[in-house]
Motif scaffolding. Structure first.
Motif, short mmCIF file in Angstrom:
data_model
loop_
_atom_site.label_atom_id
_atom_site.label_comp_id
_atom_site.label_asym_id
_atom_site.label_seq_id
_atom_site.Cartn_x
_atom_site.Cartn_y
_atom_site.Cartn_z
N ALA A 159 1.00 -1.33 -0.12
CA ALA A 159 0.00 -0.13 0.04
C ALA A 159 0.78 1.28 -0.06
O ALA A 159 0.55 2.20 -0.94
N TYR A 160 1.95 1.22 0.85
CA TYR A 160 2.94 2.34 0.62
C TYR A 160 3.32 2.59 -0.59
O TYR A 160 3.32 4.12 -0.82
N GLY A 188 1.94 1.90 -3.36
CA GLY A 188 1.00 2.08 -4.43
C GLY A 188 0.87 1.01 -5.54
O GLY A 188 0.24 1.03 -6.58
N TYR A 189 1.51 -0.06 -5.02
CA TYR A 189 1.39 -1.31 -5.89
C TYR A 189 0.19 -1.83 -5.78
O TYR A 189 -0.39 -2.34 -6.91
N ARG A 190 -0.78 -1.78 -4.63
CA ARG A 190 -2.24 -1.90 -4.63
C ARG A 190 -2.87 -0.78 -3.85
O ARG A 190 -2.24 -0.29 -2.96
N PRO A 191 -4.19 -0.52 -4.22
CA PRO A 191 -4.86 0.42 -3.42
C PRO A 191 -5.03 -0.10 -1.91
O PRO A 191 -5.13 -1.09 -1.68
N ALA A 192 -4.81 1.01 -1.13
CA ALA A 192 -5.28 0.52 0.22
C ALA A 192 -6.18 -0.25 0.98
O ALA A 192 -6.20 -1.01 1.79
N THR A 196 -7.69 -2.63 -0.84
CA THR A 196 -7.59 -3.96 -1.73
C THR A 196 -7.86 -5.16 -0.62
O THR A 196 -8.65 -6.12 -1.03
N VAL A 241 1.83 7.19 -2.22
CA VAL A 241 0.48 7.43 -2.80
C VAL A 241 0.06 9.04 -2.52
O VAL A 241 -0.46 9.64 -3.18
N GLU A 242 0.51 9.35 -1.22
CA GLU A 242 0.09 10.54 -0.64
C GLU A 242 1.24 11.54 -0.36
O GLU A 242 1.01 12.47 0.19
#
Ligand code: GLV
Ligand code: MN
Ligand code: MN
Length: 420
Positions: A148-149, A151-155, A157, A191-192
């Protein structure tokens, strides 16, 4: 000022590891003491608080992101510079040891502390990180925090992933963040927010090579790829004493057929490929009823992206072709591509080992690690230390205090170099 690494304190690091090992301690065979510290449990939180308590006197500031990843930040001379990250995970396998994961977190803290004690004032901030749910033992798959950190998968998921008691990941995470509401929050990784400058993770090898070859340090070149699947076979339950075999839709018998066919698919005379059926759930799970449902897991790994794709993509057709009587559902729930680590970090680890007079082996990792998902973000690498007989995911996991300290000295020098 002494050498950057000379102040790494073997005894302090060992005491911390042993104290962490008490949190979730379990008894293993032959007097071994292992750990069962599942992610997002009160035990996980207790371990995290202990880590924070060690970091506080050093002035390291804690913060937690939306996935529960915990960061302890030492400011740099240039607070606006991108930070160097180092850490690993604090959760364990249900039948885990005292070193897998936690060593990398405690080592990162020890390295930061040692650099301070050596008078090193890096230009960049250094952040000690503890990633949420690396193991995937409670909620599958592993590496949720780092995925998630990055951005490999949305948080969101894994919100519906359930543990063995039917608790959902989303609920466990909500409860966890509420319990840590007193800690400052931070945005979710790249991501952010901005990318880190570099990431270095120390870990026990979890395999036998370093010990067998008498080496102090594994200079990790990269990580093989992993794919996880869940196979569900649905038949019909029946009375074991009366239902004729010819009329049964027996999910266990179809599972045996499926696993035999998968073994053939995964055959590899070179013995490089890894194929594991590690968990089997049978329903209704009684000795005198035919099983109507079997759910089993597949963990498939290979260093080649082509082999990983070709054989992994053939799993579903292989199962469908092998079963006789049951319905089939195959779900992929983890796909970590093989990665090569950055020459900049690999070179720094090699140089540090050499400068410290340590013997080193350039080697790939068979286990997956959070580092795998950080590779696309910034120069990334790992430092391995030997562990006894290569045993890991086992209460008997053991690494000598002196070996662990050597790994941390290398880590400290690498962090000093990367943080400038
Ligand atoms: C990590 O725990 C792995 O299974 O490689
Ligand atoms: Mn690990
Ligand atoms: Mn592990």
């Amino acid at each position: 000022m002494g050498e950057a690494w000379s102040t790494v304190n073997e005894g302090r690091q060992w005491r911390r590891l042993m104290e962490m090992g008490e949190i979730g301690a379990i008894a293993g065979p032959d007097g071994a003491q292992g750990v069962n510290r599942a992610c997002l449990t009160p035990l996980d939180r207790k371990a995290r608080r202990l880590l924070i308590s060690w970091a506080a006197p050093l002035g390291l500031k804690p913060s937690v992101d939306p996935l529960g990843n915990l960061f302890l930040r030492q400011e740099g001379a240039d607070p606006d510079a991108a930070p160097v990250l180092s850490g690993s995970h604090m959760d364990t396998q249900p039948n885990g040891g005292r070193f897998d994961g936690i060593y990398g977190v405690v080592a990162a803290l020890e390295a930061v502390q040692a650099l301070r004690e050596a008078g090193v004032k890096p230009r960049r901030p250094i952040e000690v990180v503890a990633w949420t749910n690396e193991e995937g033992g409670r909620f599958a798959p592993g590496c949720m925090g780092s995925m998630a950190y990055a951005g490999y998968r949305p948080a969101d998921t894994w919100n519906a992933a359930e543990d063995g008691d039917g608790v959902r990941f989303a609920g466990a995470l909500r409860e966890h963040l509420a319990a840590e509401a007193d800690l400052p929050r931070r945005p979710l990784g790249v991501v952010e927010g901005p990318a880190p400058h570099a990431y270095v993770e120390a870990h026990i090898e979890q395999g036998p090579r370093l010990e067998a070859e008498g080496k102090d340090i594994g200079v990790v070149s990269g990580i093989q790829g992993s794919r996880w699947f869940v196979v569900e076979l649905t038949g019909e339950t029946a009375h074991a004493g009366t239902a004729p075999l010819s009329l049964r839709r027996d999910a266990v018998q179809d599972m045996v057929r499926a696993v035999e066919a998968l073994n053939a698919l995964m055959r590899d005379p070179s013995d490089v490929l890894r194929f594991t059926v590690g968990r089997i759930e049978v329903s209704p799970n009684t000795s005198n009823s035919v099983a109507d449902r079997v759910r089993f897991t597949i963990d498939f790994r290979h260093p080649s992206a082509d082999v990983l794709r070709e054989r992994g993509d053939a799993i579903e057709a292989t199962v469908r072709g092998a079963v006789r009587d049951c319905g089939v559902a195959v779900t992929e729930r983890f796909n970590a591509q093989p990665v090569e680590f950055s020459p900049a970090v690999v070179g720094a680890v090699e140089r540090a080992a050499k400068a410290q007079g340590l013997s080193a082996l350039l080697m790939p990792s068979g286990a997956f690690h959070d580092a795998q998902f950080i590779v696309p973000l910034c120069p990334t690498g790992m430092v391995f230390v030997p562990c006894r007989k290569g045993i890991s995911h086992n209460p008997a996991e053991y690494s000598e205090p002196a070996q662990l300290a050597k790994g941390t000295r290398v880590l400290a020098q690498v962090l000093a170099e990367l943080a400038g």
